[in-house]
Scaffold this motif. Structure first.
Motif, short mmCIF file in Angstrom:
data_model
loop_
_atom_site.label_atom_id
_atom_site.label_comp_id
_atom_site.label_asym_id
_atom_site.label_seq_id
_atom_site.Cartn_x
_atom_site.Cartn_y
_atom_site.Cartn_z
N GLY A 294 0.80 -1.22 0.00
CA GLY A 294 0.00 0.00 0.00
C GLY A 294 0.82 1.27 0.00
O GLY A 294 1.89 1.32 -0.60
N HIS A 295 0.32 2.30 0.72
CA HIS A 295 0.98 3.60 0.63
C HIS A 295 2.39 3.57 1.22
O HIS A 295 3.24 4.35 0.83
N GLU A 296 2.64 2.64 2.16
CA GLU A 296 3.99 2.58 2.72
C GLU A 296 4.99 2.15 1.65
O GLU A 296 6.07 2.75 1.51
N LEU A 297 4.59 1.16 0.86
CA LEU A 297 5.47 0.71 -0.23
C LEU A 297 5.61 1.82 -1.27
O LEU A 297 6.70 2.04 -1.82
N ALA A 298 4.50 2.56 -1.50
CA ALA A 298 4.57 3.67 -2.46
C ALA A 298 5.61 4.69 -2.01
O ALA A 298 6.39 5.19 -2.81
N LEU A 299 5.62 4.98 -0.69
CA LEU A 299 6.59 5.94 -0.19
C LEU A 299 8.01 5.40 -0.34
O LEU A 299 8.94 6.15 -0.66
#
Ligand code: SF4
Lengths: 304, 163
Positions: free
Chosen positions: A213-218
């Motif tokens: 999710g957004h953690e991987l995106a960051l």
């Protein structure tokens, strides 16, 4: 540099607002060049951006306790550190800067790798821990060479300011240092032949195994910005000083892209080395090289 | 639908990341899936990335007739992939257990255990058929953008998509 320009550089140009699209662009160039070298067509232009948006909209499993909090924290810190590193780059000549910003840039470039190590251990995944310990071992080895090369360059120019380094003329010693930095960059950016950290498939995704999710995106964004910062550092060191700011900016971008291409060609032409071989390589070959550079600089200074 | 949702739908269609799982296949289908990623078929044009960790993936590609030992691992992997997700059954094995039918080591077909979105029939299917199946699964992913959670992993009737 006063507080306003510092903030502007950090948040607008060449900081986050500029660095995020630049990061996606660099990630795309890397993937596209890799595809071209393998005689494929490769991903469409906006691919890294689509990946980012998709990951932002993906669910994240509930994470509890301190470990969960830390797992959320690391990618944010990594993005902040790499955006700060990009913000320090003297893309436009005479746009500010302060004595010693090279030292700050080096530490900011080093932070994402520390956060990756921490992230792998806080994810409590076996593969994450394995990847993290590899990253720790590798970073101890390549950083010695990397720092030696930077010290050699800075000492030969008698300055630790990026602005002054960008303005000064190149010397044979500086080229030696740039070569040593280029040897370290694949390890810093987790590219072949030094991709043992996230060794895809071999240890799943290394420290990133549990991220989604957004953690991987960051993380992807931080990785892209690391690309921008690291290749920008090389571009700063090799660009000839130009008076026209537009020309200088354009040359900076062209040189950074050229560095990305060189690194991609190396990555496409090599296979992954084992951790032993990578460490041995940095301690034996590259270190000798860096020591040679630093000692010749020091000898030159004694003679002067 | 607001702009962000539209962008999200579009991005989901453009960037399907795969996790590949073998549930006792003869390796024929696995080879064909990997062939889809090679320069000849180049799945990366569709934004496909072969991910090593199920946490990163959007689409689970399952090959094989589902042996008893694979069932629990498969359910774990299905749970590890985060919403939204889609399942592509590669080959005739997961659809019908194929030539291994009536074998005592099997607990197939696949849709007894997890919901399947796309079947790619063939023994083994061609890489371009697999890529077409993945593209279809990406469309399904995009359509799931509005849904908050995936329906629970209950047995569903096999949608006969076998052409
Ligand atoms: S469908 Fe055919 S090729 Fe694929 S796993 Fe089953 S038997 Fe092997």
């Amino acid at each position: 540099m006063n507080a306003t320009t510092a903030l502007l550089r950090m948040l607008v140009f060449p900081g986050i607002l500029f660095a995020a699209p630049a990061a996606w662009f660099f990630l795309w160039i890397e993937r596209k060049a890799m595809a071209a070298l393998q005689q494929r067509i490769g991903p469409p232009f906006m691919q890294p951006f689509f990946d980012f948006v998709k990951l932002m909209g993906k669910q994240v499993p509930p994470r509890e306790g301190l470990g969960g909090f830390l797992m959320k924290l690391w990618p944010v810190l990594a993005v902040a550190a790499s955006a700060g590193a990009v913000g320090l780059l003297p893309v436009i000549p005479r746009s500010g800067g302060f004595p010693g910003d090279l030292v700050l840039l080096l530490s900011l470039l080093e932070l994402p790798s520390m956060f990756i190590i921490a992230a792998g251990f806080s994810s409590r995944s076996l593969w994450g821990e394995l990847g993290s310990s590899r990253e720790a071992i590798l970073s101890v080895s390549y950083n010695v060479v990397f720092l030696m090369a930077i010290i050699g360059i800075a000492a030969s120019q008698h300055t630790f300011s990026l602005q002054a380094l960008a303005q000064s003329q190149g010397s044979p010693l500086r080229w030696l240092g740039v070569l040593a930095i280029l040897i370290c960059l694949p390890a810093k950016l987790h590219m072949n032949p030094f991709s043992v950290t996230n060794a895809e498939q071999e240890i799943y995704a290394g420290p990133m195994t549990e991220y989604t999710g957004h953690e991987l995106a960051l993380w992807e964004l931080a990785h892209g910005m690391e690309w921008v910062a690291a290749t920008g550092l090389v571009a700063t060191l090799i660009a000839p000083p130009l008076a026209n700011p537009w020309m200088a900016g354009a040359l900076f971008v062209v040189l950074s892209v050229a560095v990305v291409l060189v690194l991609t060609i190396v990555a496409a032409a090599t296979a992954r080395l084992t951790i032993d071989d990578s460490v041995r390589f940095f301690w034996r070959c590259a270190l000798a090289f860096a020591v040679l550079g630093v000692s010749s600089v020091l000898l030159m200074r004694i003679k002067l | 639908m607001n702009l962000w949702k539209k962008l999200l739908c579009y991005s989901r269609r453009k960037s399907p990341w795969l996790f590949h799982m073998n549930s006792g296949s003869c390796n024929g289908c696995d080879i064909e899936l990997i062939a889809g990623l090679t320069p000849r078929y180049d799945a990366e044009q569709l934004g496909v990335k072969h991910e090593a960790s199920p946490r990163h993936a959007d689409i689970i590609c399952i090959s094989g007739p589902v042996t008893h030992t694979a069932v629990n691992a498969m359910k774990t992997v299905y749970g590890q992939v985060c919403h939204p997700k889609a399942v592509v059954a590669i080959g005739s094995c997961p659809a019908s257990t194929n030539v291994f039918i009536d074998s005592r080591v099997l607990d197939g077909p696949l849709d007894r255990h997890i919901p399947v979105d796309v079947y790619v029939p063939g023994c083994p299917p061609r890489p371009d058929a697999i890529l077409a199946g993945i593209a279809k699964a990406a469309e399904i992913l995009a359509a799931r953008a509005g849904q908050e959670a995936q329906p629970a992993a209950a047995p569903v009737a096999a949608e006969e998509e076998k052409a």
